[in-house]
Write an enzyme that holds these catalytic residues in place. Structure first.
Site, PDB file in Angstrom:
ATOM      1  N   PRO A  34       0.832  -1.218   0.000  1.00 43.08           N
ATOM      2  CG  PRO A  34      -0.630  -1.486   1.777  1.00 43.08           C
ATOM      3  CD  PRO A  34       0.672  -1.982   1.236  1.00 43.08           C
ATOM      4  CE1 TYR A  35       3.356   7.191  -1.827  1.00 44.10           C
ATOM      5  CE2 TYR A  35       1.127   7.883  -2.343  1.00 44.10           C
ATOM      6  CZ  TYR A  35       2.450   8.188  -2.130  1.00 44.10           C
ATOM      7  OH  TYR A  35       2.876   9.485  -2.205  1.00 44.10           O
TER       8      TYR A  35
END
Lengths: 67, 67, 67, 67, 67, 67
Positions: free
Chosen positions: A2-3
């Site tokens: 994830p970012y």
């Protein structure tokens, strides 16, 4: 993988608080989605108060007016 | 008309390297998708190392620990 | 640890082209800045043509007018 | 609840101009979509000219060449 | 007034998990920076696996290879 | 060369409204900063209501509760 991008106004966020944001956001993705923390990226943007507006008014002016 | 945003940690990226990133990213869009370079935009964000976290740890601390 | 975001209009980008964009953008960061490819992330956004404007005109209308 | 992000090159945008951008973008969302201004957020990013490229060339070089 | 953007691959994130991400990210900003939750915005982007690359390889191919 | 990104919840924004947002945002940059409209880009993101949270609550739940 994830970012996470966290945008806040620039007003004295300390190094320790940034560490807590990075740690907390990473842990959130682990807890809720079972993501691998090793590939979770967190980026914090600190935005000048005159560059951030709410309700059509820059935050620095809002603060001056006690909003 | 593509728009490319490149985020890297702020640690001495030179003007020449930025030029190479801009040129290379633009060329990539031309080569792969046949895009018009004239309307291809590239924006580079340099992020303070204490504002960028991986695996829940800010990059400046990772560097100190040799990670 | 770089993060690259590529925004293009949604008009039939193939899986192979996406792979080439991801591979090419990653290699660019390796070549220019010596970044570690293992932690380089690329995210492609495909944007509907009616949601992308240039010169004040949505791309779908620009295409119809031969612009 | 809209969120608007405006990216421009950093070249002397005044506090008053920022206020006008924030006010104008907020009003646009009110006028076109009937959004509530109280929860409309506008963030302005000022990007160094050497970090912004068009047609594969950084803006600072474009300016020097009269482009 | 913080703004948090969470990008994850699109692979069956449930409505309940999204609610937990929104609740958790908001609470994080309250806990660490004392922000007002009423004006804290969280936006989740779900990105197709073929549009997300790590180490130069799209995630859908990484999954097939057991990476 | 400005770049404007407008994020709104996905709830029936029409093609005409999108055109008005693109036209209005472009004109705003022309009026306030004297930017060249030909190289001004506007991208509209429509975000599912369950993916957008305010005050820790997804917008779809807020709507159900009359918030």
């Amino acid at each position: 993988m994830p970012y996470v991008n966290i945008k806040v106004t620039r007003e004295g966020v300390t190094r320790e608080q940034k560490q807590q944001l990075i740690e907390g956001a990473t842990q959130l993705l682990v807890d809720v989605l079972g993501k691998n923390p090793a590939t979770t990226v967190v980026v914090i943007d600190e935005v000048e108060m005159e560059n951030w507006g709410v309700a059509g008014i820059p935050v620095d002016q809002r603060r001056q007016k006690g909003m």
